[in-house]
Design a protein around this motif. Structure first.
Motif, PDB file in Angstrom:
ATOM      1  N   UNK A 281      42.325  86.018  15.069  1.00 48.82           N
ATOM      2  CA  UNK A 281      41.885  85.380  15.872  1.00 48.82           C
ATOM      3  C   UNK A 281      40.243  85.219  15.688  1.00 48.82           C
ATOM      4  N   UNK A 282      40.090  84.989  14.260  1.00 46.69           N
ATOM      5  CA  UNK A 282      38.660  84.768  13.823  1.00 46.69           C
ATOM      6  C   UNK A 282      38.200  83.396  14.119  1.00 46.69           C
ATOM      7  N   UNK A 283      38.784  82.520  14.474  1.00 42.92           N
ATOM      8  CA  UNK A 283      38.152  81.081  14.842  1.00 42.92           C
ATOM      9  C   UNK A 283      37.303  80.440  13.787  1.00 42.92           C
ATOM     10  N   UNK A 284      36.263  80.062  14.173  1.00 39.94           N
ATOM     11  CA  UNK A 284      35.480  79.242  13.224  1.00 39.94           C
ATOM     12  C   UNK A 284      34.801  80.093  12.233  1.00 39.94           C
ATOM     13  N   UNK A 285      34.745  81.559  12.437  1.00 37.58           N
ATOM     14  CA  UNK A 285      34.040  82.511  11.302  1.00 37.58           C
ATOM     15  C   UNK A 285      32.817  82.996  12.062  1.00 37.58           C
ATOM     16  N   UNK A 286      32.643  83.165  13.423  1.00 34.56           N
ATOM     17  CA  UNK A 286      31.449  83.991  13.819  1.00 34.56           C
ATOM     18  C   UNK A 286      31.130  85.178  13.298  1.00 34.56           C
ATOM     19  N   UNK A 287      32.281  85.872  12.918  1.00 32.11           N
ATOM     20  CA  UNK A 287      32.153  87.312  12.252  1.00 32.11           C
ATOM     21  C   UNK A 287      32.706  87.074  10.930  1.00 32.11           C
ATOM     22  N   UNK A 288      33.483  86.469  10.468  1.00 37.49           N
ATOM     23  CA  UNK A 288      34.087  86.193   9.060  1.00 37.49           C
ATOM     24  C   UNK A 288      32.977  85.850   8.143  1.00 37.49           C
ATOM     25  N   UNK A 289      32.048  84.833   8.501  1.00 36.41           N
ATOM     26  CA  UNK A 289      30.894  84.336   7.608  1.00 36.41           C
ATOM     27  C   UNK A 289      30.128  85.222   7.323  1.00 36.41           C
ATOM     28  N   UNK A 290      29.344  86.095   8.352  1.00 39.01           N
ATOM     29  CA  UNK A 290      28.459  87.121   8.076  1.00 39.01           C
ATOM     30  C   UNK A 290      29.000  88.198   7.203  1.00 39.01           C
ATOM     31  N   UNK A 291      30.339  88.575   7.554  1.00 39.75           N
ATOM     32  CA  UNK A 291      30.834  89.688   6.725  1.00 39.75           C
ATOM     33  C   UNK A 291      30.923  88.913   5.256  1.00 39.75           C
ATOM     34  N   UNK A 292      31.467  87.883   5.014  1.00 39.72           N
ATOM     35  CA  UNK A 292      31.381  87.498   3.586  1.00 39.72           C
ATOM     36  C   UNK A 292      30.271  87.150   3.004  1.00 39.72           C
ATOM     37  N   UNK A 293      29.050  87.147   3.742  1.00 36.90           N
ATOM     38  CA  UNK A 293      27.730  86.918   3.453  1.00 36.90           C
ATOM     39  C   UNK A 293      27.383  88.553   2.609  1.00 36.90           C
ATOM     40  N   UNK A 294      27.829  89.680   3.259  1.00 34.71           N
ATOM     41  CA  UNK A 294      27.679  90.981   2.451  1.00 34.71           C
ATOM     42  C   UNK A 294      28.340  91.102   1.318  1.00 34.71           C
ATOM     43  N   UNK A 295      29.249  90.157   0.956  1.00 34.95           N
ATOM     44  CA  UNK A 295      30.015  90.287  -0.305  1.00 34.95           C
ATOM     45  C   UNK A 295      31.475  90.642  -0.314  1.00 34.95           C
ATOM     46  N   UNK A 296      31.925  90.721   1.197  1.00 27.40           N
ATOM     47  CA  UNK A 296      33.380  91.038   1.203  1.00 27.40           C
ATOM     48  C   UNK A 296      34.149  89.896   1.289  1.00 27.40           C
ATOM     49  N   UNK A 297      35.715  90.145   0.845  1.00 28.93           N
ATOM     50  CA  UNK A 297      36.645  89.123   1.099  1.00 28.93           C
ATOM     51  C   UNK A 297      37.160  89.231   2.339  1.00 28.93           C
ATOM     52  N   UNK A 298      37.511  87.920   3.150  1.00 30.96           N
ATOM     53  CA  UNK A 298      38.065  87.751   4.427  1.00 30.96           C
ATOM     54  C   UNK A 298      38.989  86.998   4.701  1.00 30.96           C
ATOM     55  N   UNK A 299      40.050  87.307   5.242  1.00 34.83           N
ATOM     56  CA  UNK A 299      41.068  86.634   5.606  1.00 34.83           C
ATOM     57  C   UNK A 299      41.374  86.246   7.040  1.00 34.83           C
ATOM     58  N   UNK A 300      40.916  85.070   7.627  1.00 35.26           N
ATOM     59  CA  UNK A 300      40.886  84.681   8.965  1.00 35.26           C
ATOM     60  C   UNK A 300      42.315  84.284   9.346  1.00 35.26           C
ATOM     61  N   UNK A 301      42.831  84.745  10.344  1.00 36.25           N
ATOM     62  CA  UNK A 301      44.096  84.376  11.015  1.00 36.25           C
ATOM     63  C   UNK A 301      43.740  83.750  12.219  1.00 36.25           C
ATOM     64  N   UNK A 302      44.236  82.392  12.447  1.00 34.14           N
ATOM     65  CA  UNK A 302      43.935  81.784  13.885  1.00 34.14           C
ATOM     66  C   UNK A 302      44.990  80.758  14.121  1.00 34.14           C
ATOM     67  N   UNK A 303      45.452  80.868  15.473  1.00 32.00           N
ATOM     68  CA  UNK A 303      46.586  79.476  15.671  1.00 32.00           C
ATOM     69  C   UNK A 303      46.048  78.301  15.829  1.00 32.00           C
ATOM     70  N   UNK A 304      44.764  78.152  15.840  1.00 32.89           N
ATOM     71  CA  UNK A 304      44.117  76.815  16.040  1.00 32.89           C
ATOM     72  C   UNK A 304      43.789  75.942  14.791  1.00 32.89           C
ATOM     73  N   UNK A 305      44.320  74.913  14.399  1.00 30.81           N
ATOM     74  CA  UNK A 305      43.958  74.308  13.301  1.00 30.81           C
ATOM     75  C   UNK A 305      42.744  73.679  13.289  1.00 30.81           C
ATOM     76  N   UNK A 306      42.273  73.180  14.367  1.00 33.34           N
ATOM     77  CA  UNK A 306      40.827  72.849  14.588  1.00 33.34           C
ATOM     78  C   UNK A 306      39.769  73.739  14.144  1.00 33.34           C
ATOM     79  N   UNK A 307      40.123  75.325  14.676  1.00 33.61           N
ATOM     80  CA  UNK A 307      39.372  76.290  14.315  1.00 33.61           C
ATOM     81  C   UNK A 307      39.014  76.599  13.007  1.00 33.61           C
ATOM     82  N   UNK A 308      40.359  76.625  12.235  1.00 33.31           N
ATOM     83  CA  UNK A 308      40.228  76.689  10.893  1.00 33.31           C
ATOM     84  C   UNK A 308      39.793  75.639  10.219  1.00 33.31           C
ATOM     85  N   UNK A 309      39.743  74.420  10.615  1.00 33.99           N
ATOM     86  CA  UNK A 309      39.079  73.111   9.982  1.00 33.99           C
ATOM     87  C   UNK A 309      37.621  73.560  10.105  1.00 33.99           C
TER      88      UNK A 309
END
Length: 271
Positions: free
Chosen positions: A49-77
Motif C-alpha cells: 500500500x506504498x502509493x506514490x512512495x512517501x516512505x519508499x523513496x526515503x528508504x531507497x535514498x538510504x540505499x535499500x531496495x524497495x518493492x511497492x505493492x499498491x492497487x492504484x495504477x495512478x499511484x504507481x505512475x
C-alpha cells in the motif's frame, strides 16, 4: 547516516513532517539494526500500500531496495515519476496488487522488512493482512504497521461539537463516526499489538502519531515563530508514552521476529 525525511536544522520543516517524523525515526533505527545484524550494506524492503512512495523513496535514498505493492495504477505512475526525480528508480519497483493477494505479485519470505502503512483500515480481514506481511519476511525481520487510531477520531469529533458522532465512533465495533466517515476501521493500541502478537511477532515498539498536530490550529503553527519545531519536539516526546496512545490520530507498531536479546520468536502456524 543522513535523514532524507528531515531537512537540516537551518532549513524550515514543513507541516507534513509532523505526519512522518515519529514513524521515520523508529523505522530508520530498525533498518539500521537490521543492517548491523545481517552484515549487508542494503536490505530488501516491501512496502504494501506504498502509493506514490512517501516512505519508499526515503528508504531507497538510504540505499535499500524497495518493492511497492499498491492497487492504484495512478499511484504507481506517480511513484515511477517520483523515484526518477529522486534518482532511485533503479532501487524501487512498483507492482499492482493488494494485501489480500500479496503473494500473487511478490515472493513469500523474500524481505528483511515489510511496511504496512495505511492498509489495515481498508482490508476485509486485518489479521490476514498482518499474517501476509509477516509471511513475506525472511526468518529474521521487522514489520512496521501504521493505522488509524480510534481515540484521535473520537476526540476530534467531540472537540468539533459532533458529540453523537464521537459516541458512535467510541462505542462502535469499527470505530467509525458515521456513514460519511472515509475511514472504514480504526484501532486501539491494544488491538494492533494483539494483531502483531497473533501473527507470531514480538512487539518492539508502540508509538502514537499526530497526538497534537491535528488539534492545533494551522494558523498558529504557520505564523508563530518556532511553533512548528516546538510542536514536533512535543509530538516526539509524547509518542512513546502509553497515556497518549489513546488520543493519537494514528498508531505505529513495530513487530520483530527476534527478541531484544537475539532469541528467536517462535513462528506462527502460517509459516
Amino acid at each position: 547516516m543522513s535523514d532524507p525525511m528531515r531537512p537540516p536544522a537551518s532549513q524550515p520543516r514543513s507541516r507534513a513532517s509532523l505526519r512522518t517524523a515519529v514513524v521515520w525515526e523508529v523505522l530508520q533505527d530498525a533498518l539500521e539494526r537490521r543492517i548491523k545484524a545481517t552484515g549487508r550494506e542494503s536490505l530488501d524492503v516491501l512496502d504494501t500500500g506504498g502509493g506514490s512512495g512517501n516512505f519508499a523513496v526515503p528508504v531507497a535514498l538510504l540505499g535499500h531496495r524497495v518493492t511497492v505493492v499498491d492497487p492504484s495504477p495512478n499511484a504507481l505512475f506517480a511513484l515511477e515519476r517520483r523515484t526518477a526525480e529522486a534518482g532511485v528508480a533503479d532501487r524501487v519497483k512498483g507492482v499492482q496488487g493488494d494485501a489480500h493477494g500479496l503473494f500473487d505479485v511478490v515472493e513469500r519470505g523474500g524481505y528483511d522488512a515489510v511496511l504496512c502503512h495505511g492498509v489495515l483500515e481498508y482490508v476485509d480481514d486485518p489479521a490476514e493482512g498482518v499474517r501476509n506481511a509477516v509471511a513475506a519476511l525472511r526468518p529474521d525481520g521487522i514489520v512496521s504497521l501504521l493505522a488509524a487510531g480510534l481515540g484521535g477520531a473520537v476526540l476530534a469529533r467531540a472537540l468539533a461539537g459532533h458529540f453523537t458522532e464521537a459516541h458512535r465512533a467510541l462505542t462502535g465495533a469499527d470505530g467509525r463516526w458515521g456513514e460519511g466517515d472515509p475511514v472504514p476501521r480504526r484501532f486501539t493500541a491494544e488491538q494492533l499489538t494483539a494483531l502483531v502478537e497473533g501473527a507470531g511477532l514480538q512487539v518492539g515498539a508502540v508509538h502514537g502519531v499526530r497526538v497534537f498536530a491535528d488539534l492545533v490550529p494551522g494558523v498558529l503553527v504557520d505564523t508563530e515563530p518556532g511553533a512548528l519545531e516546538a510542536l514536533l519536539k512535543l509530538e516526539e516526546a509524547a509518542a512513546e508514552l502509553p497515556a497518549f496512545h489513546s488520543v493519537a490520530t494514528q498508531l505505529h507498531v513495530l513487530g520483530e521476529t527476534r527478541g531484544a536479546d537475539g532469541s528467536r520468536v517462535p513462528p506462527g502456524p502460517y509459516r
